[in-house]
Scaffold this motif. Sequence first.
Motif, mmCIF file in Angstrom:
data_model
loop_
_atom_site.group_PDB
_atom_site.id
_atom_site.type_symbol
_atom_site.label_atom_id
_atom_site.label_comp_id
_atom_site.label_asym_id
_atom_site.label_seq_id
_atom_site.Cartn_x
_atom_site.Cartn_y
_atom_site.Cartn_z
ATOM 1 N N THR A 137 -2.852 -15.849 -9.990
ATOM 2 C CA THR A 137 -1.830 -16.785 -9.502
ATOM 3 C C THR A 137 -1.772 -16.848 -7.982
ATOM 4 O OG1 THR A 137 -0.016 -15.186 -9.407
ATOM 5 C CG2 THR A 137 -0.444 -16.255 -11.532
ATOM 6 N N CYS B 189 5.815 -12.763 -9.082
ATOM 7 C CA CYS B 189 5.081 -11.678 -9.738
ATOM 8 C C CYS B 189 5.902 -10.397 -9.852
ATOM 9 C CB CYS B 189 3.794 -11.373 -8.977
ATOM 10 S SG CYS B 189 2.530 -12.639 -9.171
ATOM 11 N N CYS C 116 -0.494 -14.523 -6.019
ATOM 12 C CA CYS C 116 0.752 -13.963 -5.485
ATOM 13 C C CYS C 116 0.554 -12.623 -4.808
ATOM 14 C CB CYS C 116 1.791 -13.845 -6.599
ATOM 15 S SG CYS C 116 1.444 -12.521 -7.779
ATOM 16 N N ILE D 288 -2.521 -10.493 -12.310
ATOM 17 C CA ILE D 288 -1.683 -11.649 -11.993
ATOM 18 C C ILE D 288 -1.627 -11.910 -10.494
ATOM 19 C CG2 ILE D 288 0.461 -10.290 -11.872
ATOM 20 C CD1 ILE D 288 1.901 -12.693 -13.096
#
Length: 414
Positions: A41, A29, A43, A37
């Motif tokens: 995801t 990321c 992250c 994000i």
Amino acid sequence: MGGTDRTRWWPYVLLGLTCLAGWAFKGHCGAYWTDSIQYTTGCYSDAVPFWGLRGVAAGQLPYVDARMEYPVLTGGLIWVEGLVTRTLFGPVANAAHFLGVVAAVNALLAFLVLAMMERAGVDRRRLYWWAAAPPLILYLGHNWDMLAVAFAIAALLAARRGAAINATALAALGTAAKLFPILLLPLFGLAALFPGERRQVTGRLTAAALLVVIAIAYWGAVNVPVAFGAYQNWSEFYRFSGERSGTAASIWELLSTSGFWVTSIPQRNLVSGGLFLVGAAMIVALGWRRHGDRPWLLFTPVLAWFLLTNKVYSPQFDLWLYPVLILTSYRLWPIAWFALGDFLAYFAEFWWFAGMEGHLPAATQGEIAIAAAVRGAAMLWIIAASLRQPAPDWVEFRPPTGSPPHPDRPRPVG
């Protein structure tokens, strides 16, 4: 070089691959997050916001110059990692570089845990379970809990050797990094008060009192200077812990959001604390008959119960329990069940945050409850099994000093 010597390094190779996967999971990321994000995801990492919001980028001293909601040893580690980042990358250093340093230090701590396990004679199968640990992928770059994990494992292994003073000192230092190793200290004290061999009451009281002094001295040596010089910032961790309402996957937050039992923060503190104390006392009382000669084995069910009853259950807390399970669980398959629940709860919680910001994939509170139920059922099973089942084989084995770990021995897996 013989085959045994070559295979000795295989768990280390596997752990290296696991750590690389952990870095890739969080590091992709970068330093700047857009479109949620960090949630979609998975992250998210505390290292990224800490770079700017806690003065790490500016080199500010934790507690003295900057706020810090972690205990002192963790705050010190964050400052050192920031110094390393600024030294390595100079004026272009950013949050992504800092995240890389945090992940690298956590990887070194993971290798230290593996080396301690190997030196203690832990059987090869368990070494592989740590080397391929799913929580290491999820949390290697998440924050700084590996420091306390390493102290807790070192304390457990010292207790297994019968080195009570060293075990107490290590647990006290672990408590100065994160609170959960404090749960070891009463078990060490009980072991001194009620040893397996016959001993005079005065001697037992003296041994227990010595451990109390050791614990206070080591914890105090780290904390008192900082508390004396910057009390307000030093005490933020304890105030913050008391004032938090809870996290999405804790039983209290799930009950509240579903409308079953809405509580205020003081009520939640009182009920969760009381429930933990009563349950922990029952766990120790019920487990003493089987494990009274090794009370440190009861750390596993006590810690699991603490996580279940606590008002805060942050995802990375599962990293506390996973290596302890590897050391103490008689059978290994419940650890896979727990890891599955951890994985489900991790993404359910972060996808819930993504949904709140209008992004997909999104999860609901109901889906968080299902994931938390899978994990919670595994932990209840682990607590019951810890009280009913004997110690694993490696606990009985004492390798000669300087010898390599013993070969695998047949043991139950079902």
